[in-house]
Scaffold this motif. Structure first.
Motif, PDB file in Angstrom:
ATOM      1  N   TRP A 146      34.963  52.669  38.776  1.00  0.00           N
ATOM      2  CA  TRP A 146      35.228  52.167  39.988  1.00  0.00           C
ATOM      3  C   TRP A 146      36.368  52.400  40.744  1.00  0.00           C
ATOM      4  O   TRP A 146      36.694  52.445  41.737  1.00  0.00           O
ATOM      5  N   TYR A 150      37.535  53.012  44.400  1.00  0.00           N
ATOM      6  CA  TYR A 150      38.916  52.343  45.207  1.00  0.00           C
ATOM      7  C   TYR A 150      39.850  53.517  45.745  1.00  0.00           C
ATOM      8  O   TYR A 150      40.321  53.120  46.694  1.00  0.00           O
ATOM      9  N   ASP A 242      47.309  46.323  49.382  1.00  0.00           N
ATOM     10  CA  ASP A 242      46.085  45.545  50.111  1.00  0.00           C
ATOM     11  C   ASP A 242      46.675  44.268  49.925  1.00  0.00           C
ATOM     12  O   ASP A 242      46.237  43.312  51.189  1.00  0.00           O
ATOM     13  N   CYS A 248      41.825  40.873  52.334  1.00  0.00           N
ATOM     14  CA  CYS A 248      40.329  40.818  51.958  1.00  0.00           C
ATOM     15  C   CYS A 248      40.127  41.655  50.858  1.00  0.00           C
ATOM     16  O   CYS A 248      39.268  41.502  49.735  1.00  0.00           O
ATOM     17  N   ARG A 249      40.406  43.028  50.935  1.00  0.00           N
ATOM     18  CA  ARG A 249      40.323  44.101  50.078  1.00  0.00           C
ATOM     19  C   ARG A 249      40.881  43.647  48.422  1.00  0.00           C
ATOM     20  O   ARG A 249      40.509  44.218  47.638  1.00  0.00           O
ATOM     21  N   TRP A 251      41.389  40.812  47.133  1.00  0.00           N
ATOM     22  CA  TRP A 251      40.563  39.799  46.425  1.00  0.00           C
ATOM     23  C   TRP A 251      39.150  40.484  45.915  1.00  0.00           C
ATOM     24  O   TRP A 251      38.840  40.240  44.704  1.00  0.00           O
ATOM     25  N   LEU A 252      38.720  41.648  46.722  1.00  0.00           N
ATOM     26  CA  LEU A 252      37.623  42.248  46.344  1.00  0.00           C
ATOM     27  C   LEU A 252      37.891  42.989  45.155  1.00  0.00           C
ATOM     28  O   LEU A 252      36.934  43.080  44.355  1.00  0.00           O
ATOM     29  N   TYR A 253      38.970  43.570  45.008  1.00  0.00           N
ATOM     30  CA  TYR A 253      39.027  44.649  43.807  1.00  0.00           C
ATOM     31  C   TYR A 253      39.975  44.165  42.705  1.00  0.00           C
ATOM     32  O   TYR A 253      40.365  44.715  41.916  1.00  0.00           O
TER      33      TYR A 253
END
Length: 331
Positions: A146, A150, A242, A248-249, A251-253
């Motif tokens: 992943w 990213y 980020d 938002c990114r 927390w996503l990653y």
């Protein structure tokens, strides 16, 4: 409430393209790295060495790009200038596979293993063998894979967004690349999965993600890319960048990135010292990016104040002129 005049001047100043002259920190670092590598390869293999000629070509393209783009400060030229390093550094990664053995033939795995032994009293990959399980291996392989998503999605998103954020982001990102590649060139190593392969008792088995991750590493690695860990350095840098710019990114990653740190050790790709140096490198790059961003903000604030002062002086001059003209008409 912000006065209309001040609001108008501030909006125009913030929207105006940056006119900052000179080179960004990563441009100095990448240029210095290319020059260092070229000189070392030439001293080892001569001026006609294929890797030396390739390095010279990238170095000359770098100089040409800067000569053209530094004279034009539009967003289009700035984005081209930033994009160059994304292309050049990824090309350089593969070139290091054949160039580094010419300037540093011996692998440094034993030295890195000795540092790990001193730091934690053992090797992390041996310690983590007790938790090896196909499901765990599959999860960590997914996190390791992943990273590529990213990395490249972040470069595209920031490059296509606000130009000042892009400059700050790329400055930190490619400062990491430059210093990391210098580490590859001076401390080349294979990593535990190759250098210590015969010493592991438990094989890493999993599903599709485990298979594809191992395949990519085995086929695409330049086999000197161990110290420092750029997987850790880049992912942590992007994550923290980020947090400030794209929450938002962040927390996503967050979970995949924090898991990636453990994955580099569990999957036997890195030593502990590689991971620690990657963390330090990411924090240094974040400081550099923040410093550039703060300096640009301060510069724009000064420009706003100067513009406001000039605008107010102009308005006062116009009012005085109108008053004098009115008095002349009455007379």
């Amino acid at each position: 409430m912000v006065p209309p005049l001040q609001n108008d001047v501030r909006r125009r100043a913030l929207a105006a393209p940056s006119r900052a002259a000179g080179l960004l920190p990563h441009e100095w670092l990448c240029g210095g790295l290319l020059l260092f590598l070229w000189l070392r390869v030439v001293s080892a293999g001569g001026f006609l060495d294929r890797d030396g000629l390739s390095l010279l070509l990238i170095l000359l393209l770098n100089i040409l790009m800067l000569a053209v783009c530094t004279r034009r400060q539009s967003d289009r030229y700035w984005r081209s200038r930033l994009l160059f390093y994304a292309l050049a550094m990824n090309l350089l990664y593969f070139l290091l596979g054949s160039a580094v053995p010419k300037i540093h033939p011996a692998m440094a795995d034993e030295a890195l293993q000795a540092v790990d032994q001193w730091l934690i009293g053992t090797h992390a990959a041996f310690y983590l063998e007790r938790w090896v399980h196909p499901v765990v291996t599959e999860i960590f392989s997914f996190c390791y894979l992943w990273y590529l998503v990213y990395l490249f999605s972040s470069q595209i998103e920031y490059l296509s967004g606000d130009i000042e954020d892009a400059k700050a982001f790329y400055t930190g990102m490619f400062s990491i690349y430059a210093i990391g590649y210098l580490g590859y060139a001076t401390v080349p190593a294979l990593g535990p999965y190759l250098a210590m392969a015969e010493e592991f008792q438990v094989p890493l088995e999993g599903g599709w993600f485990t298979h594809i991750t191992a395949q990519i590493v085995n086929s695409a690695s330049n086999h000197v890319d161990i110290f420092p860990s750029l997987h850790v350095a880049n992912s942590l840098y992007i994550l923290l960048f980020d947090y400030r710019h794209k929450r938002c990114r962040f927390w996503l990653y967050l979970l995949p990135c924090t898991s990636l740190v453990i994955a580099t050790l569990y999957l036997r790709y890195h030593y502990v010292i590689d991971v620690l140096s990657g963390i330090v490198l990411s924090l240094a790059a974040l400081w550099l990016a923040h410093r550039l961003s703060t300096a640009e903000d301060n510069k724009k604030e000064i420009n706003i104040r100067v513009a406001l002062k000039q605008k107010r002086a102009h308005h006062r001059s116009v009012r005085r002129h109108r008053l004098r003209a009115g008095k002349a008409v009455r007379v």
